[in-house]
Write a protein that holds these residues in place. Sequence first.
Motif, mmCIF file in Angstrom:
data_model
loop_
_atom_site.group_PDB
_atom_site.id
_atom_site.type_symbol
_atom_site.label_atom_id
_atom_site.label_comp_id
_atom_site.label_asym_id
_atom_site.label_seq_id
_atom_site.Cartn_x
_atom_site.Cartn_y
_atom_site.Cartn_z
ATOM 1 N N ILE A 54 0.838 -1.188 0.000
ATOM 2 C CA ILE A 54 0.000 0.000 0.000
ATOM 3 C C ILE A 54 0.872 1.236 0.000
ATOM 4 N N CYS A 55 0.643 2.079 -0.978
ATOM 5 C CA CYS A 55 1.348 3.354 -1.074
ATOM 6 C C CYS A 55 0.545 4.397 -0.295
ATOM 7 N N VAL A 56 1.218 5.068 0.635
ATOM 8 C CA VAL A 56 0.559 6.084 1.446
ATOM 9 C C VAL A 56 1.113 7.454 1.076
ATOM 10 N N PHE A 57 0.227 8.323 0.644
ATOM 11 C CA PHE A 57 0.568 9.723 0.411
ATOM 12 C C PHE A 57 0.230 10.489 1.689
ATOM 13 N N CYS A 58 1.140 11.301 2.174
ATOM 14 C CA CYS A 58 0.866 12.045 3.400
ATOM 15 C C CYS A 58 1.860 13.181 3.567
ATOM 16 N N GLY A 59 1.598 14.032 4.537
ATOM 17 C CA GLY A 59 2.375 15.236 4.713
ATOM 18 C C GLY A 59 3.710 15.029 5.409
ATOM 19 N N ALA A 60 4.636 15.936 5.127
ATOM 20 C CA ALA A 60 5.918 15.991 5.820
ATOM 21 C C ALA A 60 5.809 16.873 7.052
ATOM 22 N N ASN A 83 0.077 -7.879 7.648
ATOM 23 C CA ASN A 83 1.272 -8.208 6.856
ATOM 24 C C ASN A 83 1.353 -7.390 5.568
ATOM 25 N N VAL A 84 1.101 -6.097 5.698
ATOM 26 C CA VAL A 84 1.133 -5.173 4.563
ATOM 27 C C VAL A 84 2.462 -4.431 4.536
ATOM 28 N N SER A 85 3.035 -4.281 3.360
ATOM 29 C CA SER A 85 4.244 -3.482 3.179
ATOM 30 C C SER A 85 3.868 -2.057 2.793
ATOM 31 N N LEU A 86 4.659 -1.109 3.276
ATOM 32 C CA LEU A 86 4.431 0.311 3.014
ATOM 33 C C LEU A 86 5.340 0.814 1.910
ATOM 34 N N VAL A 87 4.772 1.542 0.968
ATOM 35 C CA VAL A 87 5.511 2.336 0.000
ATOM 36 C C VAL A 87 5.139 3.792 0.281
ATOM 37 N N TYR A 88 6.135 4.661 0.436
ATOM 38 C CA TYR A 88 5.802 6.044 0.776
ATOM 39 C C TYR A 88 6.873 6.985 0.254
ATOM 40 N N GLY A 89 6.736 8.264 0.549
ATOM 41 C CA GLY A 89 7.591 9.283 -0.054
ATOM 42 C C GLY A 89 8.980 9.438 0.485
ATOM 43 N N GLY A 90 9.373 8.638 1.474
ATOM 44 C CA GLY A 90 10.771 8.614 1.905
ATOM 45 C C GLY A 90 11.183 9.637 2.938
ATOM 46 N N GLY A 91 10.265 10.485 3.393
ATOM 47 C CA GLY A 91 10.630 11.489 4.379
ATOM 48 C C GLY A 91 10.700 10.911 5.779
ATOM 49 N N THR A 92 11.397 11.624 6.656
ATOM 50 C CA THR A 92 11.531 11.160 8.042
ATOM 51 C C THR A 92 10.886 12.122 9.024
ATOM 52 N N VAL A 93 10.127 13.071 8.522
ATOM 53 C CA VAL A 93 9.455 14.047 9.377
ATOM 54 C C VAL A 93 7.945 13.969 9.157
ATOM 55 N N GLY A 94 7.201 14.561 10.078
ATOM 56 C CA GLY A 94 5.757 14.631 9.941
ATOM 57 C C GLY A 94 5.103 13.268 9.887
ATOM 58 N N LEU A 95 3.986 13.185 9.171
ATOM 59 C CA LEU A 95 3.259 11.925 9.053
ATOM 60 C C LEU A 95 4.080 10.875 8.319
ATOM 61 N N MET A 96 4.899 11.329 7.367
ATOM 62 C CA MET A 96 5.718 10.389 6.597
ATOM 63 C C MET A 96 6.661 9.622 7.513
ATOM 64 N N GLY A 97 7.394 10.353 8.337
ATOM 65 C CA GLY A 97 8.334 9.708 9.234
ATOM 66 C C GLY A 97 7.640 8.847 10.267
#
Length: 264
Positions: A54-60, A83-97
């Motif tokens: 599941i790809c999650v779009f979310c804020g930094a 047992n779901v894998s996450l695909v996301y935008g790679g940030g380490t702050v905010g909701l992403m992190g």
Amino acid sequence: MASGGASPAISVRSQTPDIPGSTTPHGLSKLNNVLSNSTNALASQTSRSPKIKICVFCGASPGTSPAHMEAARSLAHVFAAHNVSLVYGGGTVGLMGEIARTLVSLSGPDSVHGIIPAPLVKYERGPDSDIALDGAIPEYKTYGKTTVVKDMHTRKQMMAQEVLAGASGSGFVALSGGYGTLEELMEVVTWNQLGIHNRGVVVYNVEGYWDGLLSWVKGSVEAGFVGKGNQEIIQEARSAEGAVRALREYRVASGRFKLEWGNE
């Protein structure tokens, strides 16, 4: 998105090998060929069934209400339970992190893949992050695999590749976020409408954050700019469990365009 080849040229830096079949995008008309190559390559690497991705779009940003960060943590817990894998935008702050760190703590670093354009590495990286020796890549044991790519188009290409190569129930979820989150969400909605992919698209509506968008969709149908048959492309969830369930039970909208992509 382009087809053919197994060149990892789109990745500037990665802590683990890139997805086979990746290459520089040359337009959406090539999407199906690329995704087919990616699926075949992944299948040849392992005899196990593919995982739900599941790809999650979310804020930094964390948002002003603690409910947004809590929703990110809740989504990570539900991912771990299913047992779901996450695909996301790679940030380490905010909701992403928050979602990445939480899922890694529950399911291990192999459960997370962050994909981030090089210019955003400094912006979407927190001052308290553990950074690898090259000064750019977040620590694998904290944030999972990180792939740094050259631009936003390549980021979205790789996200789509992973989701479409995933098992049934894979798809896209939008948590709260700003301009970038909305742009990423609406692109996969458009791709769904055009028949480029058939994965589910869900907005996790925390404290009514997406009410305005859902109202806009309804108004666009009434005004004749979105077909009635496409109104259900975006599904709404009010809980993390509801978001995963909505993807698992997703059915394509009756008004989707049945177009052929990549055959010209």
